[in-house]
Motif scaffolding. Sequence first.
Motif, short mmCIF file in Angstrom:
data_model
loop_
_atom_site.label_atom_id
_atom_site.label_comp_id
_atom_site.label_asym_id
_atom_site.label_seq_id
_atom_site.Cartn_x
_atom_site.Cartn_y
_atom_site.Cartn_z
N CYS A 51 0.89 -1.17 0.01
CA CYS A 51 0.06 0.06 -0.05
C CYS A 51 0.92 1.12 -0.16
N LEU A 57 1.67 -1.28 6.27
CA LEU A 57 0.70 -2.06 6.19
C LEU A 57 1.06 -3.62 5.71
N GLU A 61 -2.61 -7.74 8.50
CA GLU A 61 -3.33 -6.45 8.76
C GLU A 61 -4.40 -6.12 7.59
N ILE A 62 -4.13 -6.26 6.35
CA ILE A 62 -5.27 -6.09 5.50
C ILE A 62 -6.07 -7.16 5.60
N GLN A 63 -5.76 -8.72 5.88
CA GLN A 63 -6.80 -9.70 6.26
C GLN A 63 -7.62 -9.45 7.47
N ARG A 64 -7.09 -8.73 8.40
CA ARG A 64 -7.62 -8.62 9.66
C ARG A 64 -8.81 -7.49 9.58
N ARG A 65 -8.35 -6.47 8.77
CA ARG A 65 -9.26 -5.61 8.42
C ARG A 65 -10.55 -5.97 7.43
N ILE A 66 -10.28 -6.81 6.57
CA ILE A 66 -11.15 -7.49 5.93
C ILE A 66 -12.32 -8.27 6.61
N GLU A 67 -11.61 -8.99 7.60
CA GLU A 67 -12.54 -9.88 8.66
C GLU A 67 -13.29 -8.95 9.66
N GLU A 68 -12.83 -7.76 9.77
CA GLU A 68 -13.56 -6.99 10.99
C GLU A 68 -14.90 -6.79 10.49
N GLY A 71 -18.47 -3.81 7.56
CA GLY A 71 -18.06 -3.35 6.62
C GLY A 71 -19.36 -3.73 5.63
#
Length: 84
Positions: A51, A57, A61-68, A71
């Motif tokens: 990014c 990043l 962390e990207i995967q964690r944000r996707i699974e949060e 959204g």
Amino acid sequence: MVALYVDGAKVGTLADAEQLLPALIGQSKTVELRDEPSGRRIGRVTPEPLCPWDPTLTREEIQRRIEEPGGMTLAEFRKLRDAQ
């Protein structure tokens, strides 16, 4: 012979590059190619960040944000936008 160095330490030779480079780039490591025995730097491989506007990043962390939770998908966003 050409050797590969990361953070000043030899990690392999040019013959090992096909195996080593994907893993090192995945770890955002800059790899130097040096002539041996002179130690003269021939080149440098610097990976691009995932990014550009946030180079810290990580894939994790990207995967964690996707699974949060909380959204929405792009389709849900467009449907909401079109309804307004």
